[in-house]
Design an enzyme around this catalytic site. Structure first.
Site, PDB file in Angstrom:
ATOM      1  N   ARG A  21       7.376  -5.255   8.673  1.00 38.34           N
ATOM      2  CA  ARG A  21       6.324  -5.880   7.750  1.00 38.34           C
ATOM      3  C   ARG A  21       6.735  -6.451   6.850  1.00 38.34           C
ATOM      4  NH1 ARG A  21       1.258  -2.449   9.838  1.00 38.34           N
ATOM      5  NH2 ARG A  21       1.602  -1.160  10.949  1.00 38.34           N
ATOM      6  N   SER A 186     -12.066  -2.397  14.867  1.00 38.77           N
ATOM      7  CA  SER A 186     -11.233  -3.716  13.729  1.00 38.77           C
ATOM      8  C   SER A 186     -10.353  -4.397  14.562  1.00 38.77           C
ATOM      9  CB  SER A 186     -10.971  -2.617  12.758  1.00 38.77           C
ATOM     10  OG  SER A 186      -9.332  -2.431  12.784  1.00 38.77           O
ATOM     11  N   HIS A 214     -16.558  -1.163   9.693  1.00 35.33           N
ATOM     12  CA  HIS A 214     -15.719  -2.814   9.554  1.00 35.33           C
ATOM     13  C   HIS A 214     -17.619  -3.367  10.044  1.00 35.33           C
ATOM     14  CE1 HIS A 214     -11.759  -3.256   9.656  1.00 35.33           C
ATOM     15  NE2 HIS A 214     -11.783  -2.131   9.961  1.00 35.33           N
ATOM     16  N   THR A 242     -16.731   2.100   3.390  1.00 33.44           N
ATOM     17  CA  THR A 242     -15.627   1.300   2.591  1.00 33.44           C
ATOM     18  C   THR A 242     -16.232   0.414   2.295  1.00 33.44           C
ATOM     19  OG1 THR A 242     -13.890   1.035   2.181  1.00 33.44           O
ATOM     20  CG2 THR A 242     -15.085  -0.507   3.924  1.00 33.44           C
ATOM     21  N   LYS A 245     -14.287  -3.909   2.162  1.00 40.46           N
ATOM     22  CA  LYS A 245     -14.072  -4.711   3.093  1.00 40.46           C
ATOM     23  C   LYS A 245     -14.540  -5.541   2.340  1.00 40.46           C
ATOM     24  CE  LYS A 245     -10.982  -1.915   5.721  1.00 40.46           C
ATOM     25  NZ  LYS A 245     -10.593  -0.650   6.614  1.00 40.46           N
ATOM     26  N   THR A 274      -8.203  14.147  -7.505  1.00 41.33           N
ATOM     27  CA  THR A 274      -7.551  13.276  -8.013  1.00 41.33           C
ATOM     28  C   THR A 274      -8.395  12.640  -8.929  1.00 41.33           C
ATOM     29  OG1 THR A 274      -7.186  11.212  -6.755  1.00 41.33           O
ATOM     30  CG2 THR A 274      -9.494  12.450  -5.857  1.00 41.33           C
ATOM     31  N   THR A 275      -7.973  11.498  -9.649  1.00 42.54           N
ATOM     32  CA  THR A 275      -9.009  11.203 -10.255  1.00 42.54           C
ATOM     33  C   THR A 275     -10.043  10.158  -9.955  1.00 42.54           C
ATOM     34  OG1 THR A 275      -6.938  10.899 -12.091  1.00 42.54           O
ATOM     35  CG2 THR A 275      -8.613   9.636 -12.526  1.00 42.54           C
ATOM     36  N   THR A 360       0.006  -1.247  15.769  1.00 38.22           N
ATOM     37  CA  THR A 360      -0.883  -1.391  15.338  1.00 38.22           C
ATOM     38  C   THR A 360      -2.195  -1.258  16.435  1.00 38.22           C
ATOM     39  OG1 THR A 360      -0.539  -2.005  13.474  1.00 38.22           O
ATOM     40  CG2 THR A 360      -3.038  -2.606  14.018  1.00 38.22           C
TER      41      THR A 360
HETATM   42  C1  LIG Z   1      -9.973   0.355   7.033  1.00 38.88           C
HETATM   43  C2  LIG Z   1     -10.502   1.022   7.953  1.00 38.88           C
HETATM   44  C3  LIG Z   1     -10.756   2.572   6.992  1.00 38.88           C
HETATM   45  C4  LIG Z   1     -10.098   3.004   6.031  1.00 38.88           C
HETATM   46  O1  LIG Z   1     -10.347   2.304   4.440  1.00 38.88           O
HETATM   47  P1  LIG Z   1     -10.278   2.070   3.346  1.00 38.88           P
HETATM   48  O2  LIG Z   1     -11.418   1.630   1.827  1.00 38.88           O
HETATM   49  O3  LIG Z   1      -9.695   1.008   3.527  1.00 38.88           O
HETATM   50  O4  LIG Z   1      -8.853   2.802   2.671  1.00 38.88           O
HETATM   51  C5  LIG Z   1     -10.811   3.392   7.560  1.00 38.88           C
HETATM   52  N1  LIG Z   1     -11.577   3.054   8.261  1.00 38.88           N
HETATM   53  C6  LIG Z   1     -11.212   2.334   9.586  1.00 38.88           C
HETATM   54  C7  LIG Z   1     -11.862   1.992  11.053  1.00 38.88           C
HETATM   55  C8  LIG Z   1     -10.395   1.151   8.781  1.00 38.88           C
HETATM   56  O5  LIG Z   1     -10.442   0.032   9.378  1.00 38.88           O
END
Ligand SMILES: *Cc1c(COP(=O)(O)O)cnc(C)c1O
Length: 405
Positions: A21, A186, A214, A242, A245, A274-275, A360
């Site tokens: 990569r 994704s 997503h 998340t 994104k 974790t913080t 991937t």
């Molecule tokens: C990117 C991703 C995550 C992780 O989310 P992040 O906030 O980037 O750590 C979890 N599940 C899927 C399907 C993703 O594509």
């Protein structure tokens, strides 16, 4: 042992397989996204592979909230959530997220990865004799969480409800079951049959865990995801999302019942030790979620751009995976050619699309994963499609049969 030689040899084998990569070193400029400077490339580029799907990472409302929180409260949270790190901004964001998904509560994590790892890991390890039924194409973070739990795992064929039912039926009736899956996958951009999965969950008494990473911000009247769009949020036990994104910031979360969130809050190592996220991040994410609950312009323009790119690819016969989502995978089917096209797009055309190769995606399905956004102009689309057309010809790649002229 010669550690350095070991590292070198492992890296070399990645390189030999074309799977090493290389990162594009980007500098985005406020207000100019999807354009950016590529410091280890040709200079000015247009980004076509970002997960900042709506450009919210540069939205004025998000930036204003972050500046305001930074100036009022400072840089970091200063502790774990338990020991002085729960700020007012975190609590407000959790309320915002619970409301987004129509759930009693939500719980923040430092990323979506951590939320899947921690929530699935805790549920599956703490519920006695739990078995996790996991879709074959689930994200690495879910797989790692399930693995970490050491619970029994049964993998069902991707999006295949008949296979899921066969696997549910084969398990003892009384065994606690958790079905883990995603809404939008994704890499292919396909979408799970959520309703049918919920029907099976009801029939076999299983919990449902849905990764909407997503989809949040992008689908549904208020950006609650595919489950909102299909009126199914109340049928999902845990919705995971998340903030990194479509919401354009960083962080992850689950939304569920108060008791379930309290359970994870109380037992999950990945939440506890974790913080906490910086308050400015929480404030920016809350502003983004709030904005996208009330504004549909971004979602509508996003879908229009996606349709525009698809139509233009169809017009020149460039094969892309047909799916109902915003993700446009253009399959090259060869790792070398995929990397060559990506490199040339960058160098010659100032277009940045990271090649997606094995592991991937499966070998032979190497692809360019195009993610149009509302901040790409029609001229951007034209430049992209014309560059792809040049390179498709140069690499002698197959075209789809063209529609009759
Ligand atoms: C990117 C991703 C995550 C992780 O989310 P992040 O906030 O980037 O750590 C979890 N599940 C899927 C399907 C993703 O594509």
């Amino acid at each position: 042992m010669d550690f350095e030689a070991f590292f070198e040899q492992q890296l070399q084998s990645l390189k030999n397989d074309g799977n090493y990569r290389e990162f594009a070193e980007l500098e985005r400029h406020r207000g100019a996204f999807p354009n950016a400077t590529c410091h280890n490339g040709p200079g000015e580029v247009t980004i076509w592979c970002s997960n900042d799907y709506l450009g919210m990472g540069q939205h004025p409302a998000v930036l204003a909230a972050m500046h305001d929180a930074l100036d009022r409260t400072g840089a970091g949270a200063g502790g774990t959530r338990n020991i002085s790190g729960t700020t007012h901004a975190h609590v407000l964001l959790e309320k915002e997220l619970a409301d987004l998904h129509g759930k009693e509560a939500a719980l923040l994590f430092t990323s979506g990865y951590v939320s899947n790892w921690a929530a699935l890991g805790t549920l599956a390890s703490k519920i006695p004799n739990c078995v996790v039924l996991s879709d074959a194409l689930n994200h690495a973070s879910m797989i790692e969480g399930i693995r970490h739990s050491r619970a029994q795992k049964v993998i069902w064929k991707h999006n295949d409800v008949a296979d899921l039912e066969a696997k549910l039926r084969a398990l003892p009736k009384e065994q606690p079951k958790l079905i883990a899956f995603e809404s939008v996958y994704s890499m292919d951009g396909d979408i799970a049959p959520i309703k049918e999965i919920c029907d099976l969950a009801d029939k076999y008494g299983a919990m449902t865990y849905l990764d909407e990473v997503h989809a949040v911000g992008l689908y549904g009247h208020r950006g609650g995801g595919i489950a909102e769009e299909r009126g199914l949020m109340d049928r999902i036990t845990v919705i995971e999302g998340t903030l990194g994104k479509a919401f354009g910031v960083v962080g992850g979360y689950i939304a569920a019942s108060s008791k379930l969130c309290d359970f994870i809050r109380s037992f999950s190592s990945g939440f506890i030790f974790t913080t906490a996220l910086p308050p400015s991040v929480a404030a920016g994410a809350a502003a983004s979620v709030k904005h996208l609950k009330n504004s549909r312009t971004e979602r509508e323009t996003h879908q229009a751009r996606v349709a525009e790119v698809r139509a233009r690819l169809d017009a020149i016969g460039l094969p892309h995976i047909d799916n109902p989502s915003h993700i446009i995978p253009v399959v090259v089917g060869d790792p070398g050619k995929c990397k060559f096209i990506s490199d040339t797009l960058l160098k010659r055309y100032g277009i940045y699309i990271q090649p997606i190769n094995y592991p991937t995606v499966p070998k032979g399905t190497e692809r360019l994963r195009i993610t149009p956004s509302p901040v790409h102009s029609i001229e951007d689309v034209e430049r992209l499609v014309s560059a792809l057309e040049d390179l498709w010809t140069q690499c002698e790649l197959a075209r789809a049969p063209m529609a009759a002229q």
